[in-house]
Design a protein around this motif. Structure first.
Motif, PDB file in Angstrom:
ATOM      1  N   ARG A   9       0.841  -1.203   0.000  1.00  0.00           N
ATOM      2  CA  ARG A   9       0.000   0.000   0.000  1.00  0.00           C
ATOM      3  C   ARG A   9       0.870   1.245   0.000  1.00  0.00           C
ATOM      4  NH1 ARG A   9       2.440   2.387   3.176  1.00  0.00           N
ATOM      5  NH2 ARG A   9       2.371   2.417   5.454  1.00  0.00           N
ATOM      6  N   GLY A  66      -2.815  11.315   5.612  1.00  0.00           N
ATOM      7  CA  GLY A  66      -3.235  10.840   6.933  1.00  0.00           C
ATOM      8  C   GLY A  66      -2.080  10.065   7.532  1.00  0.00           C
ATOM      9  N   GLU A  67      -1.000  10.796   7.863  1.00  0.00           N
ATOM     10  CA  GLU A  67       0.210  10.116   8.349  1.00  0.00           C
ATOM     11  C   GLU A  67       0.341  10.326   9.858  1.00  0.00           C
ATOM     12  OE1 GLU A  67       1.633   7.526   6.735  1.00  0.00           O
ATOM     13  OE2 GLU A  67       2.094   8.879   5.092  1.00  0.00           O
ATOM     14  N   HIS A  68       0.619   9.231  10.555  1.00  0.00           N
ATOM     15  CA  HIS A  68       0.728   9.239  12.020  1.00  0.00           C
ATOM     16  C   HIS A  68      -0.585   9.677  12.673  1.00  0.00           C
ATOM     17  CE1 HIS A  68       4.971   8.122  12.366  1.00  0.00           C
ATOM     18  NE2 HIS A  68       5.106   8.758  11.210  1.00  0.00           N
ATOM     19  N   ASP A  87      -3.256   7.252  12.459  1.00  0.00           N
ATOM     20  CA  ASP A  87      -4.028   6.017  12.750  1.00  0.00           C
ATOM     21  C   ASP A  87      -3.990   5.656  14.223  1.00  0.00           C
ATOM     22  OD1 ASP A  87      -1.366   5.050  12.589  1.00  0.00           O
ATOM     23  OD2 ASP A  87      -1.879   3.303  11.354  1.00  0.00           O
ATOM     24  N   TYR A  88      -2.809   5.783  14.869  1.00  0.00           N
ATOM     25  CA  TYR A  88      -2.757   5.431  16.296  1.00  0.00           C
ATOM     26  C   TYR A  88      -3.261   6.567  17.184  1.00  0.00           C
ATOM     27  CZ  TYR A  88       1.790   7.755  15.703  1.00  0.00           C
ATOM     28  OH  TYR A  88       2.791   8.639  15.373  1.00  0.00           O
ATOM     29  N   CYS A 123       2.564  -0.835  15.556  1.00  0.00           N
ATOM     30  CA  CYS A 123       1.976  -0.109  14.426  1.00  0.00           C
ATOM     31  C   CYS A 123       0.490   0.171  14.672  1.00  0.00           C
ATOM     32  CB  CYS A 123       2.142  -0.913  13.142  1.00  0.00           C
ATOM     33  SG  CYS A 123       1.335  -2.519  13.210  1.00  0.00           S
ATOM     34  N   GLY A 124      -0.041   1.144  13.926  1.00  0.00           N
ATOM     35  CA  GLY A 124      -1.481   1.413  13.955  1.00  0.00           C
ATOM     36  C   GLY A 124      -2.201   0.415  13.050  1.00  0.00           C
ATOM     37  N   ILE A 125      -3.439   0.763  12.655  1.00  0.00           N
ATOM     38  CA  ILE A 125      -4.215  -0.227  11.897  1.00  0.00           C
ATOM     39  C   ILE A 125      -4.223   0.034  10.391  1.00  0.00           C
ATOM     40  CG2 ILE A 125      -5.744  -0.722  13.835  1.00  0.00           C
ATOM     41  CD1 ILE A 125      -7.925   0.885  12.413  1.00  0.00           C
ATOM     42  N   MET A 126      -3.582   1.128   9.969  1.00  0.00           N
ATOM     43  CA  MET A 126      -3.716   1.511   8.561  1.00  0.00           C
ATOM     44  C   MET A 126      -3.256   0.427   7.579  1.00  0.00           C
ATOM     45  SD  MET A 126      -2.153   4.675   6.468  1.00  0.00           S
ATOM     46  CE  MET A 126      -0.492   4.574   7.098  1.00  0.00           C
ATOM     47  N   ASP A 127      -2.065  -0.102   7.794  1.00  0.00           N
ATOM     48  CA  ASP A 127      -1.453  -0.944   6.763  1.00  0.00           C
ATOM     49  C   ASP A 127      -2.258  -2.220   6.533  1.00  0.00           C
ATOM     50  OD1 ASP A 127       0.361   1.043   7.070  1.00  0.00           O
ATOM     51  OD2 ASP A 127       1.906  -0.189   7.993  1.00  0.00           O
ATOM     52  N   TYR A 174       9.348   6.024  16.025  1.00  0.00           N
ATOM     53  CA  TYR A 174       7.914   5.740  15.859  1.00  0.00           C
ATOM     54  C   TYR A 174       7.269   5.540  17.235  1.00  0.00           C
ATOM     55  CZ  TYR A 174       3.624   3.620  14.065  1.00  0.00           C
ATOM     56  OH  TYR A 174       2.301   3.349  13.775  1.00  0.00           O
ATOM     57  N   GLY A 196       4.261   6.920   4.719  1.00  0.00           N
ATOM     58  CA  GLY A 196       4.694   5.886   5.661  1.00  0.00           C
ATOM     59  C   GLY A 196       5.238   6.487   6.948  1.00  0.00           C
ATOM     60  N   GLY A 197       5.940   5.668   7.701  1.00  0.00           N
ATOM     61  CA  GLY A 197       6.384   6.060   9.038  1.00  0.00           C
ATOM     62  C   GLY A 197       7.413   7.176   9.052  1.00  0.00           C
TER      63      GLY A 197
END
Ligand code: GLA
Length: 376
Positions: free
Chosen positions: A18, A23-25, A27-28, A158-162, A212, A321-322
């Motif tokens: 993906r 919408g970076e950082h 998701d958490y 990690c958050g849930i995005m990926d 992160y 990404g991160g």
């Protein structure tokens, strides 16, 4: 959906990587993200074997992992196989019967390029288990199982995005995901006049994992101080007035999250109504917010993004990404996309001496299962 019965020769699962458009950082922080699946993918070829063991081999890595799925699987591996083993453990814990199989993994998705190669591997293995057992979890549960595998077995918070993006993607669409309610809206992104490109900077800094986790903690602390459940609850209209009691760093982190959540909404609305010039501008704003306020970019990625945003035909480019290296995502005019990419790569090389690689990709779908070719 109950998966189809696999062919006698075995089967191949393809799970795409993906790229996050915006919408970076967030998701958490229970916020909004808008990724899409890309053409490069992880492929798992699954074939029968006589004993009850699962043997995992990866074309891109040394060594193999042989596990007995009828026994408890413990975290603690340090190699690439901790991702698939974590997924097997998640299904075993949910009483899925996992028969013995050979699993050959191949990928044209660069590892560490910020394109979710680990989530694609997890989701490919999850789909393989579901195909073998003839029953499937709800896709949201499946994505959460894969995220849990990454937390428990790889130690990555990690958050849930990926995992959501890889599992729930739809061809020709990006996904607008509300990370609190987990509601997904598929937003069409199939206008032939625009293209999405992914550009790998060729840079990866070791800082990534530690920083992160640090950003997550900073956000948690800032939310506690502000008396909210998560930074999602800080409205753009209340900000920056509410930030008075925060330390400088915390204020910057919150400023990014609050403004980024608002940008995701505006970006989705712009794409939905075909205003790609505006969508591109919002991507550029997102980048500089990540660089200056969230401080997860690096000089090379800033140079790449700055170079890209000067090239005619580029509507907007940002890190994706991160952070601390990895890649950038760009929205381009389709008719000049190839020339624009060449120019970006050349200008980046002039600025940094480094070699970037870019490609244009259509928005792809979720995991696919097909019969394997007979073993040679
Ligand atoms: C990594 C994580 C995602 C997300 C991004 C930053 O890719 O795996 O969950 O937090 O960083 O947006």
């Amino acid at each position: 959906m109950v998966p189809a019965v696999p062919a006698a020769s075995g089967f191949v699962v393809t799970a795409h990587g993906r790229v996050n458009l915006i919408g970076e950082h967030t998701d958490y922080n229970d916020g909004f993200v808008m990724p899409m699946a890309i053409e490069p993918a992880v492929r798992c070829t699954v074939r029968r074997r006589g004993d009850g063991l699962v043997r995992l081999r990866s074309a891109g890595h040394e060594g193999e992992a042989v596990v007995d799925p009828s026994r408890p699987l413990e975290p603690g591996r340090r190699d690439w196989a901790r991702y698939p083993v974590g997924v097997l453990d998640g299904y075993a814990a949910r009483w899925f019967a996992i028969p013995g199989r050979d699993v050959e993994i191949a990928a044209d998705l660069p590892v560490g390029g910020g394109l979710s190669s680990s989530a694609a591997l997890e989701v490919a293995v999850a789909t393989a288990v579901e195909t073998l057992s003839g029953r499937a979890l709800d896709p949201v549960e499946k994505a959460l199982l894969c995220q849990e595998a990454e937390h428990r077995f790889a130690g990555v918070p990690c958050g849930i995005m990926d995992q959501f993006a890889v599992t729930l993607a739809r061809p020709g669409h990006a996904l607008l995901l509300d990370c609190r309610s987990r509601a997904v809206t598929h937003v069409a992104l199939a206008d032939p006049s625009v293209a999405v490109a992914v550009i790998d900077s060729g840079v990866k800094h070791d800082l990534a994992a530690g920083e992160y986790a640090r950003r997550r903690d900073e956000c948690r602390r800032a939310a506690d101080r502000l008396g909210v459940g998560s930074l999602r609850d800080v409205a753009a209209s209340d900000w920056p007035a509410r930030g008075a009691g925060l330390a400088d760093d915390e204020r910057k982190r919150v400023a990014h999250v609050v403004s980024e959540n608002a940008r995701v909404q505006s970006f989705a609305a712009s794409v939905d109504c075909g205003d790609f010039v505006r969508a591109g501008r919002i991507m550029v704003e997102s980048h500089w917010s990540l660089s200056r306020d969230y401080e997860v970019s690096c000089p090379e990625i800033d140079a790449l993004v700055a170079a890209a945003n000067r090239v005619p035909g580029v509507l907007g480019c940002r890190m994706t990404g991160g952070g601390f290296g990895g890649g950038a995502a760009a929205l381009l005019r389709a008719d000049t996309a190839t020339a624009a990419l060449e120019r970006i790569v050349a200008d980046y090389h002039t600025a940094t001496g480094r070699v970037a690689r870019g490609f244009v990709t259509a928005p792809c779908g979720g995991p696919e299962v097909a019969p394997a070719a007979p073993a040679g």
